[in-house]
Design a protein around this motif. Structure first.
Motif, short mmCIF file in Angstrom:
data_model
loop_
_atom_site.label_atom_id
_atom_site.label_comp_id
_atom_site.label_asym_id
_atom_site.label_seq_id
_atom_site.Cartn_x
_atom_site.Cartn_y
_atom_site.Cartn_z
N THR A 32 6.43 15.23 -1.92
CA THR A 32 5.00 14.97 -2.08
C THR A 32 4.68 14.79 -3.56
O THR A 32 5.53 15.03 -4.41
CB THR A 32 4.14 16.10 -1.46
N GLU A 33 3.42 14.34 -3.82
CA GLU A 33 2.95 14.20 -5.21
C GLU A 33 1.65 14.99 -5.28
O GLU A 33 0.64 14.56 -4.73
CB GLU A 33 2.73 12.71 -5.53
N PHE A 52 -3.38 15.54 -5.48
CA PHE A 52 -4.14 14.88 -4.41
C PHE A 52 -4.87 15.90 -3.53
O PHE A 52 -4.60 16.02 -2.34
CB PHE A 52 -3.14 14.05 -3.59
N MET A 91 -0.10 9.73 2.67
CA MET A 91 0.41 8.36 2.53
C MET A 91 -0.14 7.47 3.64
O MET A 91 0.02 7.75 4.82
CB MET A 91 1.94 8.34 2.54
N THR A 92 -0.78 6.38 3.22
CA THR A 92 -1.33 5.42 4.15
C THR A 92 -0.21 4.63 4.82
O THR A 92 0.75 4.21 4.16
CB THR A 92 -2.25 4.43 3.39
N ARG A 96 5.19 -0.74 3.77
CA ARG A 96 5.95 0.52 3.75
C ARG A 96 6.70 0.71 5.06
O ARG A 96 7.82 1.23 5.08
CB ARG A 96 5.00 1.69 3.51
N GLN A 137 -3.65 5.49 -9.29
CA GLN A 137 -2.31 6.07 -9.27
C GLN A 137 -1.33 4.95 -8.90
O GLN A 137 -1.54 4.22 -7.92
CB GLN A 137 -2.20 7.21 -8.26
N GLY A 184 1.21 2.60 -7.49
CA GLY A 184 1.81 2.39 -6.18
C GLY A 184 0.97 2.80 -4.99
O GLY A 184 1.44 2.70 -3.85
N PHE A 236 -3.07 11.73 -10.73
CA PHE A 236 -4.52 11.56 -10.68
C PHE A 236 -5.21 12.42 -11.73
O PHE A 236 -6.27 12.06 -12.24
CB PHE A 236 -5.06 11.88 -9.28
N ASP A 292 -8.59 7.56 -2.81
CA ASP A 292 -9.01 7.91 -1.46
C ASP A 292 -10.26 8.80 -1.49
O ASP A 292 -10.35 9.73 -2.29
CB ASP A 292 -7.87 8.64 -0.74
N GLU A 339 -7.98 3.08 6.36
CA GLU A 339 -6.58 3.53 6.27
C GLU A 339 -6.31 4.73 7.18
O GLU A 339 -7.22 5.45 7.55
CB GLU A 339 -6.27 3.91 4.81
N1 ARG Z 1 -3.39 7.04 0.54
C1 ARG Z 1 -2.96 6.42 -0.67
C2 ARG Z 1 -1.66 5.67 -0.47
O1 ARG Z 1 -0.99 5.86 0.46
C3 ARG Z 1 -2.82 7.41 -1.81
C4 ARG Z 1 -1.85 8.52 -1.56
C5 ARG Z 1 -1.58 9.34 -2.79
N2 ARG Z 1 -0.95 10.58 -2.45
C6 ARG Z 1 -0.57 11.52 -3.31
N3 ARG Z 1 -0.06 12.61 -2.81
N4 ARG Z 1 -0.70 11.35 -4.59
O2 ARG Z 1 -1.29 4.86 -1.26
#
Ligand code: ARG
Length: 228
Positions: free
Chosen positions: A16-17, A20, A77-78, A83, A124, A126, A147, A165, A189
């Protein structure tokens, strides 16, 4: 990894990142917590293994999954077509839209993406936010891995807006009232959990955990008394 392999190593590696909130963020005790982390914990519990969170830049998550460095991605993640060509997504677990955040108390109040033309906008790297603003060539896009850094730039007036988001924008604005959500962009999304392409065994397991989480006490009663 297969479920057998995950059980053998005794831990589930979830990438994960964590900038968020409320999906994943670092709390005051330096722990990574949030909505997604609770889902990850549930999956690990059901597998009977420990949860290990792997903190990665957002744009490194899919490569890490493809190289077997992690078992799952849970990162708000969308699910996108692009993807889904390289990873497999679970059933959707959350609906999302993009939004525009600006500084509170200033004249600039964009209501749509086009209002960002000629402006500097932080995203952010990507993310789907990056993708929607990058489609408009007149916007000067500044890309960050975190972020928290994007919002620092907004605070320091080095960018005019952050696009991200909506639910996450609301979390940041709540914590930092010097920012305001100026617009919501209806992108329709849906978030999914990603597994390595072809790992249908783990995917089914994850889908079952999600479906089970959606069930109300009423559904469970019907299942108990009427089905099978
Ligand atoms: N929902 C967006 C995407 O999929 C942003 C997701 C960013 N998530 C995060 N953990 N930073 O691109």
């Amino acid at each position: 990894a297969t479920i057998t392999e995950i059980k053998a190593k005794g831990k589930l590696l979830v990438g994960t990142e964590p900038t968020f909130p409320p999906f994943e963020y670092v709390d005051e005790n330096n722990n990574i917590v949030g909505f997604d982390i609770d889902i990850a914990q549930r999956i690990a519990d059901k597998l009977g293994v420990k949860l290990e969170i792997v903190n990665l830049p957002f744009d490194s998550l899919i490569p890490a999954l493809m190289q077997n460095k992690i078992d799952l991605i849970i990162a708000g993640m969308t699910i996108t077509e692009k993807r889904a060509k390289v990873v497999d997504f679970s059933v959707p677990y959350f609906n999302a839209n993009q939004s525009i955040v600006v500084r509170e108390g200033e004249k600039f109040r964009p209501v749509k993406l086009e209002d960002l033309k000629g402006r500097k906008v932080a995203v952010q790297l990507g993310t789907t936010g990056d993708i929607v603003v990058s489609e408009i060539s007149e916007i000067k896009v500044v890309r960050f891995q975190k972020f928290t850094d994007a919002f620092l730039e907004l605070q320091n007036k080095r960018v005019d807006a952050v696009v991200l988001d909506e639910a996450v924008a609301r979390a940041y604005v709540k914590k930092f009232p010097k920012f305001v959500v100026s617009a919501v962009i209806d992108t329709g999304e849906k978030y999914g959990i990603a597994v390595k392409k072809g790992n249908s065994e783990l995917l089914n397991f994850v889908n079952n955990v999600i479906s089970e989480m959606f069930k109300s006490p009423y559904d469970l009663l019907v299942e108990k008394w009427f089905e099978k």
